[in-house]
Design an enzyme around this catalytic site. Structure first.
Site, PDB file in Angstrom:
ATOM      1  N   HIS A  18      19.399   2.827 108.068  1.00 14.61           N
ATOM      2  CA  HIS A  18      18.063   3.155 108.557  1.00 14.61           C
ATOM      3  C   HIS A  18      17.032   3.274 107.440  1.00 14.61           C
ATOM      4  O   HIS A  18      15.829   3.218 107.689  1.00 14.61           O
ATOM      5  CB  HIS A  18      18.086   4.427 109.422  1.00 14.61           C
ATOM      6  CG  HIS A  18      18.192   5.716 108.680  1.00 14.61           C
ATOM      7  ND1 HIS A  18      19.394   6.366 108.495  1.00 14.61           N
ATOM      8  CD2 HIS A  18      17.258   6.495 108.093  1.00 14.61           C
ATOM      9  CE1 HIS A  18      19.173   7.487 107.829  1.00 14.61           C
ATOM     10  NE2 HIS A  18      17.888   7.591 107.572  1.00 14.61           N
TER      11      HIS A  18
ATOM     12  N   ASP B  55      25.646   3.241 110.190  1.00 11.98           N
ATOM     13  CA  ASP B  55      24.415   3.535 109.462  1.00 11.98           C
ATOM     14  C   ASP B  55      24.606   3.374 107.958  1.00 11.98           C
ATOM     15  O   ASP B  55      24.212   4.229 107.165  1.00 11.98           O
ATOM     16  CB  ASP B  55      23.907   4.947 109.784  1.00 11.98           C
ATOM     17  CG  ASP B  55      22.447   5.127 109.390  1.00 11.98           C
ATOM     18  OD1 ASP B  55      21.802   4.137 109.006  1.00 11.98           O
ATOM     19  OD2 ASP B  55      21.957   6.275 109.451  1.00 11.98           O
TER      20      ASP B  55
ATOM     21  N   SER C 283      18.080  10.414 102.538  1.00 13.25           N
ATOM     22  CA  SER C 283      19.008   9.512 103.216  1.00 13.25           C
ATOM     23  C   SER C 283      19.498   8.407 102.298  1.00 13.25           C
ATOM     24  O   SER C 283      18.718   7.751 101.611  1.00 13.25           O
ATOM     25  CB  SER C 283      18.339   8.871 104.430  1.00 13.25           C
ATOM     26  OG  SER C 283      18.361   9.730 105.521  1.00 13.25           O
TER      27      SER C 283
END
Length: 304
Positions: free
Chosen positions: A146, A179, A254
């Site tokens: 993402h 992910d 992230s």
């Protein structure tokens, strides 16, 4: 990485004793801000194996102007010979009673941070940004899918090294279900590969550090412990288990590494929980993809 003016969404709302009812909050630790007029994604109930509702949780891609989900190349295990496996640290010897998770070398956690930082990068794509880290000597880097905000295989992105150098990189491939994504820098000279540990060796209470670029602040290190080993959450559009930590994780973290006290990567920081739709900061509940799950996925992506 999310710039300070961005307002990323959230992962979910903790439930249980001590939590007052409130509006369901979707959040992710990295998330890019949504485009104007976009509506917040609905919370998704995530259940433990016992069937009890643990949290309303959903991972929403939160990179600048990004939308939930990542469009990446579909992965398939080819018949061609696989490259050498990513280097992994040897299994840790049993720790003496009472010493689990204690710093394993001179310099303590400051020494751990010094060893890890040269391997960590900031990732800048066309629609968002986050963190990542070098995983081998061939210029491959691992991050969250993402973070790339829909960049397909072969797309160009920019990585910023610990020493400030900016290098072009390409998207080797992504796996939306987990992910995870792999990038490649053509000129690997000067890159320092992180030491990949084993999440199977972790115990609740072990010390960990989260490294990345929260809110664009590259090279940020935060510390905490492993809060839970197999917390069920919704990541990459599916329910799966994750490492839970109270190390401060915020938008921009992230794709960055979660490392143990020896400086070995044992997880990829991916999501956070917040108590409201507007809550974007750490409340001490963060989630990381275990490295034991990420390594086979990364090897498959590299193999093509």
């Amino acid at each position: 990485m999310v710039m300070p003016h961005d307002r990323p969404p959230g992962l979910g709302r903790p439930r249980g004793p001590g939590f007052a009812p409130g509006p369901p909050p979707p959040t992710s630790p990295e998330a890019p801000s949504r485009a104007a007029g976009a509506t917040a994604a609905p919370a998704v109930p995530v259940r433990k194996g016992s069937g009890r509702l643990l949290a309303a949780a959903v991972l929403v891609a939160a990179l600048t102007g990004g939308a939930a989900g990542v469009a990446g190349g579909r992965l398939a295990v080819g018949d061609e010979a696989a490259p050498a496996a990513l280097p992994r640290a040897a299994a840790a010897p049993p720790a003496p009673s009472g010493s689990s998770g204690s710093p394993g070398s001179a310099g303590g956690l400051s020494g751990t941070a010094a060893r890890v930082l040269p391997s960590v990068v900031s990732v800048e794509s066309g629609r968002g940004a986050g963190s990542g880290f070098v995983i081998d000597g061939s210029g491959h880097l691992l991050t969250n899918a993402h973070v790339l905000a829909g960049s397909a295989a072969g797309a160009g992105v920019t990585v910023v090294l610990d020493d400030g150098r900016r290098l072009p990189a390409v998207v080797v491939g992504t796996d939306e279900a987990y992910d995870l994504a792999v990038l490649r820098v053509d000129d690997a000279r000067g890159l320092t590969a992180a030491v990949l540990g084993r999440s199977a060796d972790l115990a609740v209470g072990d010390q960990v550090l989260a490294v990345g670029s929260p809110l664009g602040l590259a090279g940020t290190v935060t510390g905490g412990i492993v809060s839970a080993l197999d917390r069920q959450v919704r990541l990459g559009g599916r329910g799966q288990t994750a490492l839970q930590t109270d190390a401060s994780i915020n938008p921009g973290n992230s794709g960055g590494p979660l490392v143990n006290a020896r400086g070995e990567v044992i997880g990829i920081n991916t999501a956070i929980a917040t108590l409201s739709r507007r809550g974007t900061g750490s409340i001490g509940i963060g989630f990381a993809i275990p490295i034991d799950r990420a390594v086979p996925v990364a090897e498959r992506i590299i193999r093509g």
